[in-house]
Design an enzyme around this catalytic site. Structure first.
Site, PDB file in Angstrom:
ATOM      1  NE  ARG A  39      -3.815  -2.201  -0.001  1.00 49.92           N
ATOM      2  CZ  ARG A  39      -3.587  -3.446  -0.447  1.00 49.92           C
ATOM      3  NH1 ARG A  39      -2.428  -3.721  -1.031  1.00 49.92           N
ATOM      4  NH2 ARG A  39      -4.506  -4.374  -0.347  1.00 49.92           N
ATOM      5  CB  SER A  80      -9.250   0.149   3.500  1.00 47.92           C
ATOM      6  OG  SER A  80      -9.912  -1.012   3.049  1.00 47.92           O
ATOM      7  CD  GLU A  95      -5.411   1.010   2.204  1.00 46.70           C
ATOM      8  OE1 GLU A  95      -6.183   0.921   1.223  1.00 46.70           O
ATOM      9  OE2 GLU A  95      -5.141   0.043   2.949  1.00 46.70           O
TER      10      GLU A  95
END
Length: 311
Positions: free
Chosen positions: A172, A223, A299
């Site tokens: 990520r 998310s 994130e």
């Protein structure tokens, strides 16, 4: 403050003064930007980004706003919008060229229509190609960098084409966070008609799974936290499960709520502010740290916050 007259010498696109950023955020949250720019095309985007670099003026580049939380106070930097302008796609054999503003889901369908597989694993992942690349978006055990051939960026005011092996990509995140991604070329897998049908069915199943498990009917940015890394040989843990175990599903702050469908999502119930969302983020981080000894890492990207916010 940038002179509009100076800006117009290099920029052909749309210019808005004191414009709301909420409409450019998937959260539908955010204050005003002093100036918002929408380039006409990639050349226009390159010119204006180089202009700000030469003037040593900070700027922010936004795609589809699907992975960001924008401050209620807005931003004083210029905001450059790539969605709706950098959307060219060119497919040549197994090679797929896409500009940064291209919707990732539309590209997945377009690629499958050309009997090219690989992007169906990202079915339902929101956002643009540029944003997906910068954060190395992933789903169902796959990451976007598995498919990258090269990425075109503006780095330190210069246009560069970076091969896959010149970019550091991790879970990520990548080392492209300080660059502006303009376009990329993906190398996909040619598939048979039978495989094409199977991929479309797989895509349908993944989309249905997302509809059943994620709050897609309410404004959200996907998310909120990264899944924590494996610990003591255990498999990767899921942030949503940790937050749910703390009893936080459905908890509200103002107009924001930790989703009762998926605890790693925060939704805007209609009148949420960035402050509401931040309060829920801090609540989740604190509860998970106290119960499990795990520090959740964001994130999403925070934009326009002048005070220190723990990431």
């Amino acid at each position: 403050m940038i002179s509009i007259a100076d800006l117009r010498e290099v920029f052909r696109g749309d210019v808005k003064i004191s414009a709301s950023l909420a409409e450019h955020s998937a959260f539908k949250i955010g204050g005003k930007a002093d100036i918002v720019l929408k380039p006409l095309d990639k050349a226009d985007a390159i010119n204006v980004i180089k202009f700000f670099h030469e003037k040593q003026k900070p700027h922010i580049v936004l795609g589809r706003g699907s992975n960001v939380l924008i401050s209620d106070d807005g931003v004083r930097e210029a905001v450059i919008l790539l969605s709706g302008c950098l959307e060219k796609v060119d497919i040549n054999g197994e090679l797929v060229y896409a500009e940064a503003g291209v919707d990732l889901q539309k590209l997945a369908v377009q690629s499958l229509n050309h009997r090219l597989g690989g992007l169906e694993a990202f079915s339902g992942v929101p956002g643009s190609v540029g944003g997906a690349i910068v954060m190395n978006a992933g789903a169902h055990g796959h990451e976007i960098f598995e498919l990258i051939d090269w990425v075109e960026v503006v780095r330190d005011g210069s246009l560069k084409k970076l091969r896959k092996n010149e970019i550091k990509a991790r879970y990520r995140e990548t080392d492209l966070a300080q660059d502006t991604v303009l376009s990329a070329r993906l190398k996909l897998k040619p598939i048979s008609e039978k495989e094409q049908a199977e991929c479309f069915e797989r895509r349908r199943e993944l989309m249905e799974k997302r509809r059943n498990s994620q709050p897609l009917s309410l404004p959200n940015v996907g998310s909120i936290f990264k899944n924590p890394p494996p610990y003591n040989g255990e498999s990767r843990q899921f942030a949503g499960q940790l937050i749910e175990a703390c009893g936080l599903k459905g908890v509200r702050e103002g107009g924001a709520m930790i989703s009762d469908k998926h605890a790693n999502f925060i939704v805007n119930l209609g009148n949420a502010t960035a402050s509401d969302v931040l309060a829920l983020i801090e609540l989740a981080k604190t509860k998970v740290r106290l119960r499990f000894g795990i520090d959740l890492e964001l994130e999403i990207k925070l934009i326009g916050f002048t005070e220190h916010v723990e990431k």
